[in-house]
Design an enzyme around this catalytic site. Structure first.
Site, short mmCIF file in Angstrom:
data_model
loop_
_atom_site.label_atom_id
_atom_site.label_comp_id
_atom_site.label_asym_id
_atom_site.label_seq_id
_atom_site.Cartn_x
_atom_site.Cartn_y
_atom_site.Cartn_z
N PHE A 125 0.74 -1.62 0.18
CA PHE A 125 -0.06 0.18 0.22
C PHE A 125 0.65 1.70 0.08
O PHE A 125 0.52 2.29 -0.56
CB PHE A 125 -0.85 -0.08 1.14
CG PHE A 125 0.03 0.62 2.50
CD1 PHE A 125 -0.61 1.68 2.89
CD2 PHE A 125 0.45 -0.37 3.46
CE1 PHE A 125 0.23 2.17 4.58
CE2 PHE A 125 0.93 -0.49 4.11
CZ PHE A 125 0.98 1.27 4.90
N LYS A 126 2.36 0.90 0.18
CA LYS A 126 2.85 2.36 0.17
C LYS A 126 3.24 2.86 -0.85
O LYS A 126 3.48 3.96 -0.90
CB LYS A 126 4.53 2.36 1.32
CG LYS A 126 3.94 0.98 3.07
CD LYS A 126 3.46 2.45 3.75
CE LYS A 126 4.01 1.87 5.04
NZ LYS A 126 5.50 1.35 5.87
N ASP A 127 2.91 2.45 -1.99
CA ASP A 127 3.10 2.57 -3.36
C ASP A 127 2.08 3.92 -3.84
O ASP A 127 2.62 4.61 -4.89
CB ASP A 127 2.88 1.35 -4.06
CG ASP A 127 4.29 0.51 -4.44
OD1 ASP A 127 5.34 1.00 -3.84
OD2 ASP A 127 3.49 -1.12 -4.52
N MET A 130 4.08 7.20 -1.99
CA MET A 130 5.22 7.11 -2.23
C MET A 130 5.58 7.37 -3.53
O MET A 130 5.98 8.08 -4.40
CB MET A 130 5.99 5.62 -1.95
CG MET A 130 7.44 6.30 -1.97
SD MET A 130 7.49 7.52 0.03
CE MET A 130 7.24 6.20 1.14
N THR A 159 7.67 0.79 3.25
CA THR A 159 7.85 1.64 3.32
C THR A 159 9.57 1.68 2.34
O THR A 159 9.62 2.40 1.19
CB THR A 159 8.06 2.85 4.39
OG1 THR A 159 7.34 2.83 4.74
CG2 THR A 159 9.02 3.70 4.01
#
Length: 484
Positions: A125-127, A130, A159
């Protein structure tokens, strides 16, 4: 839109969006927050229902950002949120949705759904945030006439790779990423350490994630070093990360409802509190959220707080290394943002409370009237064990023919504890199952399918530097790489 530090008094220290984007941690050690939350009208909600993900991101983010021209911001969100970037998806025909919504079934009289957030380049989900952050950094460096930005980050699993893949090839940007040595899954480690790009530096720290995070704060609080070497951050202490995550709460709400008077609940696997903090902000903006369920693993610091009012950070020897390693965190760096709102935005009290975390290991709000507001803000919590995760993965696969990862399993287990008839429950998917294949094999006796070339990652050569958990060593390493 002005930003203030959680630890600063007075409005004289307000900053703009671009200031906080490049600045990361405030100079007084606090975290940046909007001076006030923008509100969303019923008319806006109705209009936003009709938008693509990129255009929805533009509408949400521009409420917090008035120092990037409108056309430029729209171009940035449309460049970021494209189907080809978020193409690692179960159903390729839905890639244009960016965060596809899937209802699993009706349980306890409520629709139980997944918001798929892990279709980006690193399958986490960090994408979602980011990728936008990479484009924002590049834009801001040009707009502010900076020559270089040296990003310092810490990761417990996802991350790091999300940041590195977002910053590859970005002009004027280096990335120094700290991770706890041998504390991530083999896939997570390979995703980061296999990168050979000259602007990417992986630092394996002899310690746990909290050590990495403490180093980030120590370096950020060395203002002379930070200014001289142009240090920025990509961890969720950076406001822009949180801002970008607010968007998918609106997207999930629209997918789960057909009218603006309907309420939904979200369950969020949480370690550093950034993802669920974004949900809190969406709720403060007026999104009709009934509950925000904080799901943790054996490292149940947050669950303990939401149940008792006591926030007790764990020592390195008390932190469990679990099968949902991205949540193996004791000091949730974004928790300060929530407590800031909980206690009425009192910077003096915040400074004292988080000083108590460093000196006494925590604080206790149980006897404070402030703690009663936790329920007003919609927060409840739960925690899981390894056995819970394995059983949940098996059950979801048996019932719905879907394989979920261990962190999402923590979320599903917690969600089921707070189902209410007629109130949709949306679990935020954390990562794809292939990142935690050992647990999947244990649960289902099969290997999760690999897409594209991900199956080759763990066989690639790895490049990293092993250093002690000490800020001085980290600063010396950064200095050497920049000056050589």
């Amino acid at each position: 839109m002005n930003y203030i530090s959680t630890r600063s008094t007075g409005l004289s220290k307000c900053c703009s969006f671009l200031d906080v984007l490049l600045g990361g941690l405030a100079k007084d050690g606090g975290l940046y927050m909007p001076a006030q939350y923008p509100r969303v009208s019923d008319t806006e909600l109705s209009h936003w229902r009709t938008l693509s993900y990129a255009d929805l991101a533009f509408e949400v983010i521009r409420k917090f950002c008035d120092d990037i021209p409108t056309n430029d911001l729209l171009e940035l969100t449309r460049r970021t949120y494209r189907a080809d970037v978020y193409s690692n998806i179960r159903d390729a025909s839905r890639a244009q949705h960016i965060t596809p919504f899937k209802t699993l079934g009706i349980e306890g009289g409520a629709p139980l759904s997944l918001l798929e957030l892990s279709n980006g380049p690193t399958l986490a989900f960090k994408d979602i945030a980011m990728q936008l952050l990479g484009n924002l950094f590049e834009y801001a460096l040009a707009a502010c006439h900076h020559q270089q930005l040296n990003i310092l980050g810490a990761t417990s699993g996802d991350t790091g790779s999300a940041a590195e893949y977002a910053m590859r090839g970005k002009r004027g940007i280096r990335v120094f990423m700290l991770s706890p040595y041998r504390k991530m899954s083999a896939f997570q480690t390979a995703q980061m350490f296999c990168l050979q790009d000259p602007n990417i530096f992986n630092i394996a720290v002899e310690g746990v994630f909290d050590d990495c995070q403490d180093i980030i704060k120590a370096v950020s609080n060395d203002h002379e070093f930070r200014e001289q070497y142009k240090i920025g951050t990509v961890n969720s202490i950076n406001w822009a990360r949180i801002n970008a995550q607010v968007v998918y709460y609106f997207r999930g709400y629209f997918d789960a409802t057909c009218r603006n008077d309907q309420r939904v609940s979200f369950t969020v696997p949480s370690g550093n509190f950034g993802n669920v903090c974004a949900g809190h902000i969406a709720r403060m903006m007026g999104l009709p959220i009934e509950k925000l369920v904080v799901a943790t693993n054996e490292n149940n610091v947050l669950d303990e707080f939401f149940r008792t009012g006591r926030y007790r950070a764990r020592s390195a020897t008390e932190i469990y290394h679990t099968s949902s390693p991205s949540m193996d965190i004791s000091k949730a760096s974004n928790f300060e943002r929530f407590i800031f709102d909980l206690i009425g935005r009192d910077p003096i009290r915040i400074s004292q409370l988080f000083c108590d975390v460093e000196t006494n290991g925590g604080f206790d709000l149980a006897m404070s009237g402030d703690f009663t507001r936790v329920r007003e803000f919609g927060f409840v919590s739960s925690h899981s064990t390894h056995a819970d995760r394995i059983e949940t993965i098996r059950d979801i696969h048996r019932r719905y023919k879907i394989i979920i990862d261990t962190h999402t399993a923590d979320g599903v287990k917690a969600a089921r504890e707070y189902l209410e008839p007629g109130v949709p429950m949306i679990v935020l998917e954390t990562a794809q199952a292939i990142k935690f294949s050992d647990a999947i094999r244990e649960a289902l006796d099969l290997d999760p399918l690999y897409s594209k070339d991900f199956g080759k990652l763990e066989a690639l050569p790895q490049r990293f530097t092993l250093l002690p958990a000490d800020a001085k060593h980290i600063k010396n390493f950064i200095r050497m790489q920049i000056e050589r």
